[in-house]
Write a protein that holds these residues in place. Structure first.
Motif, PDB file in Angstrom:
ATOM      1  N   GLY A  23       0.681  -1.098  -0.137  1.00 14.56           N
ATOM      2  CA  GLY A  23       0.058   0.031  -0.059  1.00 14.56           C
ATOM      3  C   GLY A  23       0.733   1.339   0.019  1.00 14.56           C
ATOM      4  O   GLY A  23       0.447   2.233  -0.428  1.00 14.56           O
ATOM      5  N   MET A  24       2.149   1.037   0.264  1.00 13.16           N
ATOM      6  CA  MET A  24       2.896   2.443   0.431  1.00 13.16           C
ATOM      7  C   MET A  24       3.436   2.623  -1.059  1.00 13.16           C
ATOM      8  O   MET A  24       4.003   3.675  -1.307  1.00 13.16           O
ATOM      9  CB  MET A  24       4.229   2.205   1.244  1.00 13.16           C
ATOM     10  N   ILE A  25       3.315   1.822  -2.107  1.00 13.34           N
ATOM     11  CA  ILE A  25       3.702   2.054  -3.376  1.00 13.34           C
ATOM     12  C   ILE A  25       2.698   2.005  -4.291  1.00 13.34           C
ATOM     13  O   ILE A  25       2.277   2.747  -5.137  1.00 13.34           O
ATOM     14  CB  ILE A  25       4.530   0.574  -3.772  1.00 13.34           C
TER      15      ILE A  25
ATOM     16  N   PRO B 175      10.394  12.470  10.430  1.00  9.59           N
ATOM     17  CA  PRO B 175       9.029  11.679  10.677  1.00  9.59           C
ATOM     18  C   PRO B 175       9.083  10.671   9.605  1.00  9.59           C
ATOM     19  O   PRO B 175       8.087   9.585   9.884  1.00  9.59           O
ATOM     20  CB  PRO B 175       8.000  12.903   9.928  1.00  9.59           C
ATOM     21  N   THR B 176       9.366  10.743   8.435  1.00  8.95           N
ATOM     22  CA  THR B 176       9.527   9.415   7.650  1.00  8.95           C
ATOM     23  C   THR B 176      10.956   8.906   7.822  1.00  8.95           C
ATOM     24  O   THR B 176      12.076   9.389   7.433  1.00  8.95           O
ATOM     25  CB  THR B 176       9.457   9.899   6.203  1.00  8.95           C
ATOM     26  N   THR B 177      10.786   7.564   7.941  1.00 10.73           N
ATOM     27  CA  THR B 177      12.009   6.669   8.438  1.00 10.73           C
ATOM     28  C   THR B 177      12.889   6.302   6.891  1.00 10.73           C
ATOM     29  O   THR B 177      13.900   6.419   6.635  1.00 10.73           O
ATOM     30  CB  THR B 177      12.044   5.590   9.534  1.00 10.73           C
TER      31      THR B 177
ATOM     32  N   MET C 225       0.194  12.270  -8.040  1.00  6.42           N
ATOM     33  CA  MET C 225       1.596  12.950  -8.019  1.00  6.42           C
ATOM     34  C   MET C 225       2.556  12.043  -7.278  1.00  6.42           C
ATOM     35  O   MET C 225       3.894  12.283  -7.530  1.00  6.42           O
ATOM     36  CB  MET C 225       1.762  14.293  -7.555  1.00  6.42           C
ATOM     37  N   PHE C 226       2.033  11.216  -6.439  1.00 10.48           N
ATOM     38  CA  PHE C 226       3.170  10.497  -5.719  1.00 10.48           C
ATOM     39  C   PHE C 226       3.699   9.081  -6.356  1.00 10.48           C
ATOM     40  O   PHE C 226       4.815   8.581  -6.110  1.00 10.48           O
ATOM     41  CB  PHE C 226       2.346   9.925  -4.492  1.00 10.48           C
ATOM     42  N   THR C 227       3.064   8.853  -7.329  1.00  8.68           N
ATOM     43  CA  THR C 227       3.290   7.532  -8.133  1.00  8.68           C
ATOM     44  C   THR C 227       3.757   7.517  -9.706  1.00  8.68           C
ATOM     45  O   THR C 227       3.774   6.376 -10.330  1.00  8.68           O
ATOM     46  CB  THR C 227       2.160   6.446  -8.090  1.00  8.68           C
TER      47      THR C 227
ATOM     48  N   THR D 107       7.699   2.434   7.896  1.00 12.84           N
ATOM     49  CA  THR D 107       7.956   3.648   7.103  1.00 12.84           C
ATOM     50  C   THR D 107       8.265   4.781   7.998  1.00 12.84           C
ATOM     51  O   THR D 107       8.965   5.793   7.588  1.00 12.84           O
ATOM     52  CB  THR D 107       7.392   3.841   5.890  1.00 12.84           C
ATOM     53  N   GLN D 108       7.330   4.948   8.719  1.00 19.71           N
ATOM     54  CA  GLN D 108       6.949   6.342   9.447  1.00 19.71           C
ATOM     55  C   GLN D 108       7.470   6.192  10.995  1.00 19.71           C
ATOM     56  O   GLN D 108       7.807   5.038  11.354  1.00 19.71           O
ATOM     57  CB  GLN D 108       5.564   6.497   9.599  1.00 19.71           C
ATOM     58  N   ASN D 109       7.750   7.426  11.535  1.00 20.14           N
ATOM     59  CA  ASN D 109       8.540   7.417  12.859  1.00 20.14           C
ATOM     60  C   ASN D 109       7.443   8.137  13.762  1.00 20.14           C
ATOM     61  O   ASN D 109       7.245   9.159  13.860  1.00 20.14           O
ATOM     62  CB  ASN D 109       9.720   8.322  12.812  1.00 20.14           C
TER      63      ASN D 109
ATOM     64  N   ALA E  99      -3.046  11.428   3.644  1.00 18.77           N
ATOM     65  CA  ALA E  99      -2.316  10.564   4.324  1.00 18.77           C
ATOM     66  C   ALA E  99      -1.018  11.051   4.613  1.00 18.77           C
ATOM     67  O   ALA E  99      -0.480  11.082   5.913  1.00 18.77           O
ATOM     68  CB  ALA E  99      -2.113   9.249   3.354  1.00 18.77           C
ATOM     69  N   ALA E 100      -0.291  11.923   3.835  1.00 13.72           N
ATOM     70  CA  ALA E 100       0.906  12.529   4.074  1.00 13.72           C
ATOM     71  C   ALA E 100       0.637  13.737   5.072  1.00 13.72           C
ATOM     72  O   ALA E 100       1.382  13.874   5.931  1.00 13.72           O
ATOM     73  CB  ALA E 100       1.506  13.109   2.828  1.00 13.72           C
ATOM     74  N   GLY E 101      -0.318  14.554   4.690  1.00 12.26           N
ATOM     75  CA  GLY E 101      -0.472  15.696   5.577  1.00 12.26           C
ATOM     76  C   GLY E 101      -0.993  15.703   7.163  1.00 12.26           C
ATOM     77  O   GLY E 101      -0.088  16.182   7.838  1.00 12.26           O
TER      78      GLY E 101
HETATM   79  C1  STR Z   1      -0.497   6.201   1.852  1.00  9.36           C
HETATM   80  C2  STR Z   1      -1.659   5.229   1.239  1.00  9.36           C
HETATM   81  C3  STR Z   1      -2.275   6.200   0.422  1.00  9.36           C
HETATM   82  O1  STR Z   1      -3.486   6.083   0.160  1.00  9.36           O
HETATM   83  C4  STR Z   1      -1.329   7.245  -0.502  1.00  9.36           C
HETATM   84  C5  STR Z   1      -0.431   7.437  -0.024  1.00  9.36           C
HETATM   85  C6  STR Z   1       0.713   8.305  -1.098  1.00  9.36           C
HETATM   86  C7  STR Z   1       1.279   9.193  -0.631  1.00  9.36           C
HETATM   87  C8  STR Z   1       2.176   8.922   0.743  1.00  9.36           C
HETATM   88  C9  STR Z   1       1.384   7.929   1.694  1.00  9.36           C
HETATM   89  C10 STR Z   1       0.460   6.869   1.012  1.00  9.36           C
HETATM   90  C11 STR Z   1       2.242   7.296   2.770  1.00  9.36           C
HETATM   91  C12 STR Z   1       2.974   8.457   3.323  1.00  9.36           C
HETATM   92  C13 STR Z   1       3.841   9.089   2.309  1.00  9.36           C
HETATM   93  C14 STR Z   1       2.776   9.651   1.508  1.00  9.36           C
HETATM   94  C15 STR Z   1       3.626  10.749   0.772  1.00  9.36           C
HETATM   95  C16 STR Z   1       4.492  11.407   1.897  1.00  9.36           C
HETATM   96  C17 STR Z   1       4.454  10.385   3.195  1.00  9.36           C
HETATM   97  C18 STR Z   1       5.036   8.284   1.984  1.00  9.36           C
HETATM   98  C19 STR Z   1       1.228   5.589   0.270  1.00  9.36           C
HETATM   99  C20 STR Z   1       5.812  10.462   3.760  1.00  9.36           C
HETATM  100  O2  STR Z   1       5.857   9.696   4.698  1.00  9.36           O
HETATM  101  C21 STR Z   1       6.904  11.374   3.536  1.00  9.36           C
END
Ligand code: STR
Length: 416
Positions: free
Chosen positions: A91-93, A297-299, A99-101, A404-406, A250-252
């Motif tokens: 789920g982290m990928i 915050p992110t390990t 914009m994250f992927t 992944t998170q701290n 999620a990130a915010g």
């Molecule tokens: C969590 C699950 C989801 O639905 C969408 C995302 C995309 C952004 C991700 C997020 C994730 C996990 C935490 C992240 C974030 C971007 C920044 C944050 C990786 C996978 C950080 O920890 C830096």
């Protein structure tokens, strides 16, 4: 090792491989082992092998290298079927198109509107609301801590970023507890994978409904702006809006909890430095930047994949290999920060050039927002409760079982 993903690698972890502990029992020890393992370290994430980058300078180069991409289909272990959706970190990928992927020109198309909404100048408009939320949460803290111990995390550090990102994205407050509960379960390695996949589906249902409602009745939130946006004449698809919305929420809300709590923890553990902040000789911005460097915050940031062989020092990242960026190790890089990199020290030479928000095209679009939140929350907290102290010894603070998170289980304090 009893590991469902043993198929992903040939045998037991190789010599020099750092096995990342899902229970996060010794984060500093693990960070030191990663650093000792070299610039490019071999790690294992629940049976799945990957590289990780542990040094500032090399991470800076790799983060602008177009041969490393976010596209899951570029991962050899995914293509071969060795890694599937049964892997707890998938789920982290595999988080939907956002914009994250996505990389390259498409990435710019997906990201422009969001980064424009989050510039320091635009964020000035959010300041009064963030101050109001902070004041309200300090009130509940005072109330709940009147007779003794109160959890600074659940009452203050967690709800504040949730409210801020909720307001920004147009998520109603009555949904916040549901979101915080689901994300806690999403990140926790104690959650069975079937449950995690089910809750991600439930979150998708929620986000699609929200996007459809904003499509019908736009508000002045960023979700509505994303729906209406026409970047180069091409609007975002519904899937892309949902993807960005998910990533922002999620990130915010998750990362900023860490920033606020880790800063409070570091100051309480270093009373001499807290004094310098409270008497005004050192600014809160310095506390925030040093906390970002020292207790990220992110390990580990998952994951990028090599589209061709990439030599790094004596190693070669092979085509198809997965690459993690280990921000905690990078923040403790002695080449970058000096021999005392492991020390929290707000008097170290400024500016503190950390890379905790990443670098290159995917650099955190919420960086300025998280800094504003922390710069409002931290001084307000210590102004209101100058006698704030931990209710338990520092070494009894437990990390959450999140790879992944701290993030901490809780942060019990006495308001003094
Ligand atoms: C969590 C699950 C989801 O639905 C969408 C995302 C995309 C952004 C991700 C997020 C994730 C996990 C935490 C992240 C974030 C971007 C920044 C944050 C990786 C996978 C950080 O920890 C830096």
């Amino acid at each position: 090792m009893n590991c469902p993903h043993a198929a992903a690698h040939d045998a037991e972890p190789g010599v020099g491989t750092v096995v990342i502990d899902p229970m996060v029992q010794d984060l500093d020890g693990e960070t030191a082992r990663l650093r000792d393992a070299g610039t490019l370290a071999r790690i294992e994430l629940l049976g799945v092998p990957a590289w990780t980058v542990t040094r500032h300078a090399e991470a800076r180069q790799l983060l602008v290298d177009p041969r490393l991409v976010k596209d899951l289909d570029a991962w050899g272990l995914w293509r071969s079927g060795a890694v599937t959706r049964a892997w707890p970190l998938i789920g982290m990928i595999d988080a939907g198109r956002s914009m994250f992927t996505v990389d390259g020109a498409e990435h710019r198309r997906l990201r422009t509107k969001t980064s424009q909404a989050l510039t320091p100048r635009r964020l000035e408009a959010l300041r009064p609301d963030i101050e109001k939320f902070t004041g309200e949460l300090l009130e509940s803290l005072a109330e709940q801590g009147r007779d003794g111990v109160v959890d600074l995390k659940s009452v203050f550090a967690q709800p504040l970023p949730m409210r801020v990102v909720g307001m920004l994205m147009g998520v109603d407050e009555d949904q916040h507890p549901m979101l915080m509960k689901r994300y806690k379960a999403f990140f926790s390695m104690l959650t069975p994978q079937e449950e995690r996949l089910a809750l991600l589906d439930e979150l998708d249902v929620f986000y699609y409904a929200l996007v459809r409602e904003r499509t019908a009745r736009p508000g002045d939130d960023l979700t509505s702006a994303l729906i209406l946006a026409e970047e180069g004449g091409e609007p975002l698809t519904e899937e892309e809006v949902v993807g960005n919305l998910k990533a922002m929420v999620a990130a915010g809300h998750e990362t900023t909890i860490g920033l606020i709590l880790n800063a409070v923890r570091a100051l309480l553990a270093h009373p001499d430095q807290l004094r310098m902040v409270l008497d005004g000789s050192i600014g809160w911005e310095t506390v925030i930047e040093e906390t970002l460097r020292w207790d990220t915050p992110t390990t580990h940031l998952l994951m990028r994949f090599a589209t061709e062989d990439i030599p790094v020092g004596d190693d070669v990242i092979k085509e198809g290999d997965g690459v993690v960026i280990s921000y905690r190790a990078i923040g403790r890089d002695v080449e970058q920060h000096g021999a005392d990199a492991d020390a929290f020290d707000i008097t170290r030479p400024a500016p503190i050039r950390h890379m905790t928000f990443g670098h290159g095209p995917h650099i955190c679009p919420g960086a300025a927002l998280s800094r504003v939140e922390a710069a409002i929350a931290l001084p307000a907290l210590f102004e209101r409760f100058p006698g704030l102290r931990l209710a338990v010894p520092d070494d009894e603070i437990r990390k959450l079982p999140v790879m992944t998170q701290n993030d901490m289980e809780s942060f019990p304090v006495l308001l003094g």
